[in-house]
Write a protein that holds these residues in place. Structure first.
Motif, mmCIF file in Angstrom:
data_model
loop_
_atom_site.group_PDB
_atom_site.id
_atom_site.type_symbol
_atom_site.label_atom_id
_atom_site.label_comp_id
_atom_site.label_asym_id
_atom_site.label_seq_id
_atom_site.Cartn_x
_atom_site.Cartn_y
_atom_site.Cartn_z
ATOM 1 N N PRO A 536 0.883 -1.238 -0.116
ATOM 2 C CA PRO A 536 0.033 -0.076 -0.012
ATOM 3 C C PRO A 536 0.871 1.326 -0.079
ATOM 4 C CG PRO A 536 0.090 -1.018 2.245
ATOM 5 C CD PRO A 536 0.808 -1.873 1.129
ATOM 6 N N MET A 537 0.256 2.278 -0.599
ATOM 7 C CA MET A 537 1.076 3.525 -0.662
ATOM 8 C C MET A 537 0.187 4.826 -0.435
ATOM 9 S SD MET A 537 3.749 4.710 -3.613
ATOM 10 C CE MET A 537 2.503 4.754 -4.832
ATOM 11 N N ILE A 538 0.411 5.492 0.332
ATOM 12 C CA ILE A 538 -0.305 6.731 0.851
ATOM 13 C C ILE A 538 0.616 7.994 0.672
ATOM 14 C CG2 ILE A 538 -1.836 7.645 2.563
ATOM 15 C CD1 ILE A 538 -1.152 4.167 3.228
ATOM 16 N N ARG A 539 -0.030 8.954 -0.135
ATOM 17 C CA ARG A 539 0.607 10.166 -0.036
ATOM 18 C C ARG A 539 0.350 11.079 1.013
ATOM 19 N NH1 ARG A 539 4.168 10.912 -3.972
ATOM 20 N NH2 ARG A 539 3.537 12.807 -4.758
ATOM 21 N N GLY A 540 1.519 11.780 1.776
ATOM 22 C CA GLY A 540 1.228 12.362 2.741
ATOM 23 C C GLY A 540 2.416 13.613 2.808
ATOM 24 N N GLU A 553 12.214 27.114 4.548
ATOM 25 C CA GLU A 553 13.395 28.056 5.051
ATOM 26 C C GLU A 553 14.109 27.676 6.465
ATOM 27 O OE1 GLU A 553 9.090 29.633 6.072
ATOM 28 O OE2 GLU A 553 9.937 28.605 4.431
ATOM 29 N N ASP A 554 13.661 26.571 7.135
ATOM 30 C CA ASP A 554 14.194 26.083 8.203
ATOM 31 C C ASP A 554 15.612 25.386 8.106
ATOM 32 O OD1 ASP A 554 12.468 27.522 10.065
ATOM 33 O OD2 ASP A 554 10.989 25.692 10.466
ATOM 34 N N TYR A 555 15.532 24.908 6.642
ATOM 35 C CA TYR A 555 16.702 24.226 6.377
ATOM 36 C C TYR A 555 17.765 24.839 5.404
ATOM 37 C CZ TYR A 555 13.733 20.399 8.304
ATOM 38 O OH TYR A 555 13.105 19.425 8.846
ATOM 39 N N THR A 556 19.037 24.571 5.622
ATOM 40 C CA THR A 556 19.941 25.083 4.648
ATOM 41 C C THR A 556 20.428 23.886 3.427
ATOM 42 O OG1 THR A 556 21.731 24.301 6.031
ATOM 43 C CG2 THR A 556 20.881 26.781 6.393
ATOM 44 N N ASN A 557 20.190 22.676 3.845
ATOM 45 C CA ASN A 557 20.453 21.824 2.777
ATOM 46 C C ASN A 557 19.370 21.828 1.721
ATOM 47 O OD1 ASN A 557 20.747 19.617 1.333
ATOM 48 N ND2 ASN A 557 21.432 18.272 3.145
ATOM 49 N N PRO A 558 19.745 22.049 0.304
ATOM 50 C CA PRO A 558 18.769 22.070 -0.671
ATOM 51 C C PRO A 558 17.780 20.800 -0.716
ATOM 52 C CG PRO A 558 20.892 23.019 -1.599
ATOM 53 C CD PRO A 558 21.098 22.273 -0.230
ATOM 54 N N ARG A 559 18.608 19.541 -0.589
ATOM 55 C CA ARG A 559 17.725 18.452 -0.834
ATOM 56 C C ARG A 559 16.648 18.489 0.617
ATOM 57 N NH1 ARG A 559 18.219 12.976 1.455
ATOM 58 N NH2 ARG A 559 17.163 11.653 0.043
ATOM 59 N N ALA A 560 16.902 18.735 1.560
ATOM 60 C CA ALA A 560 15.935 18.957 2.645
ATOM 61 C C ALA A 560 14.819 19.787 2.401
ATOM 62 C CB ALA A 560 16.967 19.454 3.992
ATOM 63 N N GLU A 561 15.120 20.959 1.705
ATOM 64 C CA GLU A 561 14.251 21.779 1.404
ATOM 65 C C GLU A 561 13.231 21.390 0.517
ATOM 66 O OE1 GLU A 561 15.411 25.834 0.233
ATOM 67 O OE2 GLU A 561 17.352 25.579 1.215
ATOM 68 N N ARG A 562 13.561 20.769 -0.561
ATOM 69 C CA ARG A 562 12.821 19.958 -1.440
ATOM 70 C C ARG A 562 12.074 18.823 -0.782
ATOM 71 N NH1 ARG A 562 17.694 20.237 -4.640
ATOM 72 N NH2 ARG A 562 18.114 17.786 -4.140
ATOM 73 N N LEU A 563 12.590 17.962 0.142
ATOM 74 C CA LEU A 563 11.761 17.165 0.743
ATOM 75 C C LEU A 563 10.708 17.393 1.460
ATOM 76 C CD1 LEU A 563 14.778 14.766 1.580
ATOM 77 C CD2 LEU A 563 13.086 13.997 0.217
ATOM 78 N N VAL A 564 10.759 18.542 2.211
ATOM 79 C CA VAL A 564 9.759 18.895 3.021
ATOM 80 C C VAL A 564 8.669 19.742 2.264
ATOM 81 C CG1 VAL A 564 11.143 19.037 5.024
ATOM 82 C CG2 VAL A 564 10.998 21.260 3.870
ATOM 83 N N THR A 565 9.022 20.295 1.089
ATOM 84 C CA THR A 565 7.805 20.627 0.267
ATOM 85 C C THR A 565 7.220 19.907 -0.887
ATOM 86 O OG1 THR A 565 9.350 21.256 -1.599
ATOM 87 C CG2 THR A 565 9.200 23.056 -0.090
ATOM 88 N N ARG A 566 7.441 18.588 -0.747
ATOM 89 C CA ARG A 566 6.932 17.519 -1.347
ATOM 90 C C ARG A 566 5.920 16.505 -0.419
ATOM 91 N NH1 ARG A 566 11.059 12.632 -2.819
ATOM 92 N NH2 ARG A 566 9.686 11.558 -1.648
ATOM 93 N N SER A 618 0.299 15.357 6.948
ATOM 94 C CA SER A 618 -0.930 15.741 6.557
ATOM 95 C C SER A 618 -1.273 15.058 5.293
ATOM 96 C CB SER A 618 -0.868 17.197 5.858
ATOM 97 O OG SER A 618 -2.034 17.731 5.435
ATOM 98 N N ILE A 619 -2.496 14.403 5.637
ATOM 99 C CA ILE A 619 -2.964 13.167 4.524
ATOM 100 C C ILE A 619 -4.376 13.452 4.178
ATOM 101 C CG2 ILE A 619 -3.183 10.849 3.973
ATOM 102 C CD1 ILE A 619 -1.097 10.145 6.041
#
Length: 830
Positions: A536-540, A553-566, A618-619
């Motif tokens: 099973p796969m749930i998007r959240g 904006e709480d992260y300086t790592n570009p990968r972390a920024e992308r992860l928390v927006t997706r 948030s789901i």
């Protein structure tokens, strides 16, 4: 100053016959050509992205979401007098007869695109024409690649989900596609009005909804302010400046890598400049002494020689600019697949870059030696033993490191990256030089063995130990870089492919609805295939951590920024999946599990997640909270289904989910896939073999580009050798004269020189092979987690190629020492 300026220019032509100036100029030409070839290319890329910025987005502003975008955004845009359009994109399998292929579907509305124009043709490889229209209802525009894969032509039909579409045009260009980097499949475009009839959009489907807006700049800015305040968590607003961030980041990294590769050539060219300038200053001691005797001041002498160096740098940089402009054409061709359109001509900015590199390299590496000329005493005219004092070592090394640091920072644009590269280069050169010095010392006992030519060559190497060590380390660095790119890269890819077990999954099936799982498993069985396990796969979206909101904006790592927006792909499981292991905490009790999350260790490190932290996702408009009870290590390269975040049973079961599986299938299973897609049109099958091949092709093209840039490194390395040969030319000429006077033939002396350079090349190749093997082992074990085995071809290529290459270059450069009659040489010495 004017007198020094005029005299330096006039005397430059007279002094050009000195071989040191020609070598110095050649080194500067190579350095400037290497840097400007990359600069011209990257400037063309930046100009293309600037000139077509609105086309990269297809609008002035867009709103993206995995869910349908509310109509209030369109109503507000229309009230403000703005143009709007929308499209939905997602991967799906299309069917033609008994064949099926994965395609990137794009359902567009009227008015698309708002900026730029699409291009189509009426037949496969026909004449292109611009169009402002979109496919009509029941029509499809497809790329040539899809037509070729399915063996279709314009006028044929294909099945897209539950409907059949007629192919009316060949799609050749989309303004908002932004380049074909990492494209999974060819494009199929249809009308958005046909989308619902396809039956492909079901709850949980992985789709990308995009709403486009265009209009007056002031109205766009006001609309952006309004829309920013109305965005939901899963919606993202993009402007022209934000268009295609993934493409921009990938190109930026590629530019950095190419620039750093070019700087290796600059480093070696700088070494050649330093050697040539040192020898030139020694030979100009007489000139300086005569000028001082005739009344010239020390300041005037120093001005003349410094200005002469600047004139030479300007002339050599101009030639390097011409060569760099020609070389960037090949670089653009090698990386042409990265871009959807032809790149525009570059601006004049790389010209200033090339001139700057030429002047900085000349002054940084050549000035310390020339500063000695002003210190030659006038008495040298009478006493030949008086000369310029040797340059201070701290000045030579300090100015060279400062020069390299400035160039690195200039090209990399990143202080941290420049620092790492500078430190790594210094350590590498130091290790290579020390190893080269030890190898030269080890040759001393062998000077009395072998034939006359070999003994002569070994004696020359060991007698000039420090200079031989410099030559060895320079050539070892260049050969090591080429070995890493040409052989170690291939070995690592082979190890990666070999690490996959026989029968490893090579297909993924996604967007499977809960009621489709059992029929699909039965379909596998009917075709004689093993029933795959569906997960099973749930998007959240991660919305909070320890009750604190998670914001990019709480992260300086570009990968972390992308992860928390997706949105994350979440799942739940009672048992630990194959290829997963608990590295911290405890796996939950399957019989009585406490609510909790299991997080992949790499994700935890990137986002700063620790055991006991309470995560909130948030789901579908609801929020789910649970503590992190364990961290997992995951074998991502196994191609099994894996997730960043798993929950214990009872946490996510009530949310809508789609299912995903991976399985191994050979060519005979194609009929099963076609039947599955016809029976369940909403499912999507990804062929990982095609993805792996595409990634491999991209890596190969990029590696070829870097190897091409490293040809300048090889040329710079050869220049270092010629500079070193030229620096010892007078000494070799005297040795040759003495040996010929004692009865040695020209053939014997030439054989001795060839033996010297071949041994030097073999030792440089030995150093390079050892260094490349060490780097390959570190990359395999520490970065890729692979059991790397050193390839014996690496050592054969390094030692053999080094011996032949350096031997040939040295032999060609040293033949001139035999052209002068021995009697004339001995008279000059006397």
């Amino acid at each position: 100053m004017n007198r020094a300026l005029r005299y330096s220019w006039i005397s430059l032509g007279r002094e050009w016959r000195a071989g040191e100036l020609r070598i110095l100029a050649l080194a500067l030409v190579i350095a400037v050509a290497a840097v400007t070839s990359v600069s011209f290319f990257t400037d063309r890329v930046q100009r293309a992205m600037s000139l077509q910025a609105t086309e990269l987005l297809g609008a002035d502003l867009s709103i993206t979401s995995p869910q349908p975008i509310p109509g209030e955004f369109a109503r507000e845009a229309r009230e403000r007098g703005l143009d709007t359009a929308r499209y939905v994109s997602f991967p799906s399998v299309v069917v033609a007869g008994d064949d099926s292929e994965l395609a990137e579907l794009k359902a567009v509305s009227d008015g698309w695109p708002l900026r730029g124009t699409a291009r189509v043709s009426e037949a496969l490889f026909g004449e292109e024409q611009e169009t402002r229209s979109v496919p009509g209802s029941g029509e499809a525009w497809v790329e040539a690649r899809l037509l070729q894969l399915l063996e279709l032509s314009v006028g044929d039909s294909l099945e897209v989900g539950e409907i059949s579409l007629s192919i009316t045009r060949v799609l050749t260009y989309e303004p908002d596609r932004g380049g074909d980097l990492f494209q999974l499949a060819p494009r199929l475009m249809l009308n958005v009005e046909d989308l619902e009839a396809t039956g492909l959009i079901v709850p949980g489907s992985r789709v990308n909804h995009r709403f486009l807006v265009a209009g007056d700049e002031a109205a766009i800015n006001r609309y952006r302010e309004w829309a920013s305040a109305e965005l939901a968590e899963n919606q993202r607003l993009e402007t022209v400046a934000d268009a295609q961030p993934a493409l921009r980041n990938a190109i930026a990294r590629g530019e950095q890598f190419l620039s750093l590769a070019a700087l290796v050539a600059v480093l070696l060219a700088g070494g050649a400049v330093a050697v040539a300038a040192r020898h030139y200053s020694d030979r100009q001691s007489d000139t300086s002494a005569v000028m001082r005797c005739l009344g010239a001041s020390r300041r005037f002498v120093l001005q003349v020689f410094t200005l002469r160096l600047l004139w030479l740098a300007l002339l050599a940089s101009t030639v390097g600019l011409v060569l760099g402009f020609a070389a960037q054409g090949v670089l653009a061709w090698l990386l042409s697949g990265w871009f959807a359109t032809e790149l525009p001509l570059p601006s004049l900015w790389p010209v200033f870059t090339g001139m700057g590199v030429g002047l900085i390299t000349a002054l940084g590496f050549g000035l310390p030696a020339l500063l000695r000329i002003g210190q030659v005493p006038p008495l040298r005219v009478l006493r030949r033993d008086l000369g310029a004092p040797p340059p201070a070592m701290w000045l030579v090394l300090g100015l060279a490191m400062l020069t390299l640091g400035v160039l690195l920072l200039w090209q990399a644009g990143d202080v941290r990256l420049a620092g790492f590269v500078l430190g790594g280069a210094a350590v590498t050169v130091a290790v290579l030089w020390l190893a080269a010095l030890l190898l030269v010392k080890a040759l001393t006992p062998l000077r009395s063995r072998g034939g006359v030519a070999l003994r002569f060559g070994l004696a020359n190497l060991s007698r000039r130990g420090a200079l031989s060590a410099v030559q060895l380390s320079a050539f070892g660095l260049g050969i090591m870089a080429l070995l890493l790119l040409a052989l170690v890269r291939v070995d690592l890819l082979s190890e990666w492919e070999g690490s996959l077990p026989e029968g490893a999954p090579n297909h993924f099936m996604i967007n499977v609805q809960p009621d489709q799982v059992e029929p699909l498993q039965a379909l596998f069985e009917r075709h004689g295939m093993e029933r795959p396990e569906y997960y099973p796969m749930i998007r959240g979206r991660l919305s909070a951590m320890n009750d604190a909101p998670v914001r990019p904006e709480d992260y300086t790592n570009p990968r972390a920024e992308r992860l928390v927006t997706r949105e994350f792909n979440l799942s739940f499981a009672g048992d630990l999946q194959p290829g997963n292991r608990v590295v911290a905490g405890q796996w939950w009790d399957p019989e009585d599990p406490e609510p909790g999350f299991s997080v992949e260790e790499g994700l935890a490190e990137t986002l700063g997640i620790e055991l006991g932290d309470v995560l909130e996702f948030s789901i579908a408009g609801e929020r789910v909270r649970a503590p992190v009870t364990n961290l997992r290590g995951v074998e991502w390269d196994s191609f099994n289904v894996n997730f960043f975040v798993l929950s214990s049973p009872g946490v996510l079961e009530d949310f809508p989910a789609t299912y995903i599986t991976s399985f191994h299938m050979d060519e005979a299973g194609q009929r099963m896939l076609t039947e599955a897609v016809r029976q369940f049109p909403s499912i999507t099958v990804l062929d990982v073999r095609a993805l792996m091949q595409q990634v491999r092709d991209i890596i190969d093209r990029a590696s070829l580009a870097v190897e091409y840039v490293f040809l300048f490194t090889l040329a710079a390395g050869v220049t270092v050798l010629f500079a070193a040969i030229h620096a010892t030319r007078d000494l070799r000429r005297r040795e040759s004269a003495v040996l010929r006077t004692l009865g040695a033939s020209r053939k014997q002396i030439l054989a001795g020189l060839l033996a010297e350079f071949m041994v030097m090349g073999a030792l440089a190749g030995l150093l390079a092979s050892a260094g490349a093997s060490a780097v390959g082992i570190v990359l395999a074990r520490e970065i890729f987690d692979l059991p790397y085995t050193v390839n014996p071809v690496l050592w054969l290529a390094g030692v053999g190629g080094g011996a032949l290459g350096v031997g040939l270059a040295g032999w060609l450069g040293a033949r001139s020492v035999l052209r002068q009659p021995p009697l004339l040489t001995l008279r000059q010495v006397g």
